[in-house]
Design a protein around this motif. Structure first.
Motif, PDB file in Angstrom:
ATOM      1  N   LEU A 139       0.477  66.841  -5.963  1.00 12.81           N
ATOM      2  CA  LEU A 139       1.862  66.714  -5.481  1.00 12.81           C
ATOM      3  C   LEU A 139       2.677  65.797  -6.398  1.00 12.81           C
ATOM      4  O   LEU A 139       3.824  66.109  -6.759  1.00 12.81           O
ATOM      5  N   ASP A 140       2.094  64.657  -6.759  1.00 15.67           N
ATOM      6  CA  ASP A 140       2.793  63.690  -7.614  1.00 15.67           C
ATOM      7  C   ASP A 140       3.176  64.282  -8.961  1.00 15.67           C
ATOM      8  O   ASP A 140       4.194  63.918  -9.551  1.00 15.67           O
ATOM      9  N   HIS A 141       2.341  65.232  -9.449  1.00 18.65           N
ATOM     10  CA  HIS A 141       2.608  65.856 -10.750  1.00 18.65           C
ATOM     11  C   HIS A 141       3.516  67.082 -10.638  1.00 18.65           C
ATOM     12  O   HIS A 141       3.795  67.733 -11.654  1.00 18.65           O
ATOM     13  N   GLY A 142       3.944  67.399  -9.422  1.00 17.78           N
ATOM     14  CA  GLY A 142       4.934  68.455  -9.236  1.00 17.78           C
ATOM     15  C   GLY A 142       4.400  69.865  -9.184  1.00 17.78           C
ATOM     16  O   GLY A 142       5.172  70.830  -9.299  1.00 17.78           O
ATOM     17  N   TYR A 143       3.084  70.026  -8.965  1.00 11.44           N
ATOM     18  CA  TYR A 143       2.506  71.370  -8.971  1.00 11.44           C
ATOM     19  C   TYR A 143       2.152  71.870  -7.572  1.00 11.44           C
ATOM     20  O   TYR A 143       1.437  72.869  -7.432  1.00 11.44           O
ATOM     21  N   ALA A 144       2.632  71.193  -6.552  1.00  5.38           N
ATOM     22  CA  ALA A 144       2.368  71.612  -5.173  1.00  5.38           C
ATOM     23  C   ALA A 144       3.575  71.264  -4.323  1.00  5.38           C
ATOM     24  O   ALA A 144       4.473  70.516  -4.742  1.00  5.38           O
ATOM     25  N   TYR A 145       3.609  71.816  -3.110  1.00  6.12           N
ATOM     26  CA  TYR A 145       4.721  71.556  -2.188  1.00  6.12           C
ATOM     27  C   TYR A 145       4.184  71.505  -0.766  1.00  6.12           C
ATOM     28  O   TYR A 145       3.138  72.087  -0.455  1.00  6.12           O
ATOM     29  N   VAL A 146       4.913  70.777   0.070  1.00  9.38           N
ATOM     30  CA  VAL A 146       4.563  70.658   1.485  1.00  9.38           C
ATOM     31  C   VAL A 146       5.408  71.641   2.276  1.00  9.38           C
ATOM     32  O   VAL A 146       6.622  71.742   2.062  1.00  9.38           O
ATOM     33  N   SER A 147       4.772  72.352   3.169  1.00  8.82           N
ATOM     34  CA  SER A 147       5.478  73.320   4.001  1.00  8.82           C
ATOM     35  C   SER A 147       4.905  73.280   5.411  1.00  8.82           C
ATOM     36  O   SER A 147       3.739  73.619   5.614  1.00  8.82           O
ATOM     37  N   ASN A 148       5.699  72.806   6.345  1.00  8.99           N
ATOM     38  CA  ASN A 148       5.290  72.760   7.751  1.00  8.99           C
ATOM     39  C   ASN A 148       3.968  72.014   7.952  1.00  8.99           C
ATOM     40  O   ASN A 148       3.128  72.414   8.749  1.00  8.99           O
ATOM     41  N   GLY A 149       3.787  70.934   7.191  1.00 10.32           N
ATOM     42  CA  GLY A 149       2.591  70.113   7.351  1.00 10.32           C
ATOM     43  C   GLY A 149       1.401  70.546   6.505  1.00 10.32           C
ATOM     44  O   GLY A 149       0.405  69.839   6.423  1.00 10.32           O
ATOM     45  N   SER A 150       1.486  71.726   5.877  1.00  8.54           N
ATOM     46  CA  SER A 150       0.445  72.187   4.955  1.00  8.54           C
ATOM     47  C   SER A 150       0.898  71.952   3.521  1.00  8.54           C
ATOM     48  O   SER A 150       2.094  71.851   3.249  1.00  8.54           O
ATOM     49  N   VAL A 151      -0.060  71.846   2.616  1.00  9.93           N
ATOM     50  CA  VAL A 151       0.252  71.660   1.195  1.00  9.93           C
ATOM     51  C   VAL A 151      -0.283  72.861   0.426  1.00  9.93           C
ATOM     52  O   VAL A 151      -1.453  73.240   0.593  1.00  9.93           O
ATOM     53  N   TYR A 152       0.585  73.449  -0.407  1.00 10.40           N
ATOM     54  CA  TYR A 152       0.196  74.631  -1.169  1.00 10.40           C
ATOM     55  C   TYR A 152       0.381  74.399  -2.666  1.00 10.40           C
ATOM     56  O   TYR A 152       1.305  73.707  -3.109  1.00 10.40           O
ATOM     57  N   MET A 153      -0.527  74.994  -3.430  1.00  8.00           N
ATOM     58  CA  MET A 153      -0.406  74.992  -4.884  1.00  8.00           C
ATOM     59  C   MET A 153       0.759  75.898  -5.264  1.00  8.00           C
ATOM     60  O   MET A 153       0.831  77.053  -4.815  1.00  8.00           O
ATOM     61  N   ASP A 154       1.670  75.393  -6.083  1.00  9.38           N
ATOM     62  CA  ASP A 154       2.791  76.188  -6.574  1.00  9.38           C
ATOM     63  C   ASP A 154       2.325  76.880  -7.854  1.00  9.38           C
ATOM     64  O   ASP A 154       2.458  76.345  -8.952  1.00  9.38           O
ATOM     65  N   VAL A 155       1.762  78.051  -7.696  1.00 10.06           N
ATOM     66  CA  VAL A 155       1.123  78.747  -8.816  1.00 10.06           C
ATOM     67  C   VAL A 155       2.134  79.069  -9.912  1.00 10.06           C
ATOM     68  O   VAL A 155       1.850  78.914 -11.112  1.00 10.06           O
TER      69      VAL A 155
END
Length: 487
Positions: A139-155
């Motif tokens: 997350l800190d490196h900007g390659y993921a996002y939080v959505s409704n309490g879940s965290v997903y890899m931003d492919v």
């Protein structure tokens, strides 16, 4: 020098460890919600072979094989029920009861197959804090996002900086084309994004606090986290079945690059599949045969029980990167081959030396080592040992002689390659498997009699059988399909 096939580069490469004399190896272990089947035996035996050979070459090996006990959802996806939680709900057990029960049974099966235990066997549920930290780095490196309490890899974002799909040979364009987007029906930006952390639904049994929600880690996260924890940010070898290449191992690479700025693994190794009638054997296909069923012979596709060593020999008879199609006939052929090898070994141990040798060992040891150095070519090693059995049989039958020096060398070769490296138990009585099958059959017959007594409401007989077997040390469990027992 040892050459291994690196799935990442699609070629054989000379193995050079990161640290001289030391090897770090991580292999994906089982998700423990059911008994191990033949498909689980193949990676276990394949990487046991590698583990044994690296040790034979003098390396100090740290072998890490994980236990997945949380986060592996149905159909290997990001939606659905946790496989272990589902089993716990159906059996009315605590999830960790399911985990412990099937982990114990997995260990029992591995011991029967003469698979050496790993150096470290971490559980996903025991490394939740480390997984949360790993997600936070991404997350800190900007390659993921939080959505409704879940965290997903931003492919898509990740693919701008790193090559996504390099292990499996897929590129993002192909993945986008193959993936069906369902507008408004997912909390992901894109359906090909994958979960790093999942918010737990109210009915979800296993969950932990995190900065984003009460939830649990995504399936892929445990291996990235535990591999780097125990082997370092970079390590030598990562192994597993070919079916894990995408999405599991591809996701691992993405996670490591996103969190650390680089891939962790230098050599990726994958064993091929066990198939039945050309189709992959697996729980999700409902076409698997458990190892316990092989050992007892209690399956409609089996003509008889097969010993653990027959299963091991059957798997080693094929190169680990080739497909192996199961059939009872193929197992019977393996059993005959193993018996021949056992007889040759027992004869070898009984030979007495003469003044000279009438047969030449040639460069047998060098050929065996060349085969192992050539990407663990166990079928060639087996073939060479069979060839040398002709010398053994000739001397045993009194039609030839062997010098003390040659006899010691031949015994050393068989002990090194057949026993230590291939891991075959050749000194045991070949009738042991038959005796064990008869023993298991007798216990099953008693428990079947108990089941029939229960159905006839003959509680006295039912209790008598159970109590007596319990006193002898048997653990008996009634199931909806009948019964299970262990000793």
């Amino acid at each position: 020098m040892l050459q291994i096939y690196n799935t990442l580069t699609r070629q054989k490469e000379y193995f050079k460890p990161l640290h001289e004399g030391h090897v770090g190896m991580y292999v994906c272990g089982p998700t423990v919600y059911g008994d191990a089947h033949l498909g689980h035996a193949r990676p276990a035996i394949t990487f046991d072979l590698l583990f044994r050979y690296l040790q034979f070459l003098g390396y100090k090996v740290r072998y890490v094989r994980n236990i997945t006990d949380v986060g592996h959802l149905e159909h290997d996806a990001d939606e659905g029920e946790d496989k272990i939680a589902k089993k716990a709900r159906l059996e009315q057990l605590e999830p960790m009861e399911v985990v412990q029960y099937f982990t114990n049974r997995y260990h029992h099966d591995m011991e029967a197959l003469n698979v050496l235990p790993p150096s470290i066997e971490p559980h996903a549920s025991g490394h939740i804090i480390e997984q949360i930290d790993f997600v936070q780095k991404i997350l800190d490196h900007g390659y993921a996002y939080v959505s409704n309490g879940s965290v997903y890899m931003d492919v898509e974002r990740f693919a701008k900086d790193f090559p996504y799909g390099k292990l499996s040979g897929r590129n993002l364009e192909d993945i986008v084309t193959e993936t069906r987007e369902l507008d408004g029906q997912s909390e992901k930006k894109h359906s090909y994004d994958f979960a790093l952390w999942k918010k737990a639904a109210p009915e979800h049994i296993m969950h932990w606090p995190s900065p984003w929600s009460e939830g649990f880690p995504g399936w892929h996260m445990e291996c990235s986290t535990m591999g780097t924890k125990y082997l370092g940010e970079e390590f030598d070898i990562h192994g597993g079945g070919m079916d894990l290449m995408f999405p599991h191992h591809e996701a691992e690479i993405a996670q490591s690059c996103a969190a650390l700025g680089h891939d962790s693994v230098h050599y990726w190794m994958h064993n091929n599949m066990i198939t039945i009638a050309g189709k992959k054997m697996g729980k999700s296909y409902h076409n698997f045969i458990t190892l316990e069923q092989f050992f007892s012979g209690q399956h409609e596709l089996l003509t008889k029980p097969f010993s653990p060593m027959t299963i091991r020999f059957f798997i080693l008879m094929a190169h680990y990167r080739s497909t192996v199609d199961f059939s009872s006939e193929a197992l019977e052929a393996a059993e005959k081959g193993l018996t021949r090898m056992q007889e040759a070994y027992m004869r070898l141990m009984k030979l007495t030396p003469g003044e000279k040798s009438t047969a030449d060992l040639g460069n047998l040891r060098e050929k065996c080592q060349e085969a192992m150095d050539d990407d663990l070519n166990s079928p060639i090693v087996i073939s060479l040992l069979f060839d040398s059995s002709r010398i053994i049989n000739t001397v045993y039958d009194g039609k030839g002689t062997i010098s003390s020096e040659d006899l010691n060398e031949l015994r050393s070769i068989w002990n090194d390659f057949a026993i230590q490296i291939l891991g075959l138990r050749l000194a045991q009585d070949s009738d042991n498997s038959v005796n064990m099958a008869a023993y298991k059959g007798a216990i099953d017959m008693l428990l079947q009699m108990r089941l029939e007594a229960k159905q006839n409401k003959d509680w006295t007989t039912s209790d008598k059988i159970r109590n007596h077997l319990t006193e002898l040390g048997f653990s008996i469990k009634d199931t909806k399909d009948g019964f299970e027992w262990t000793l």
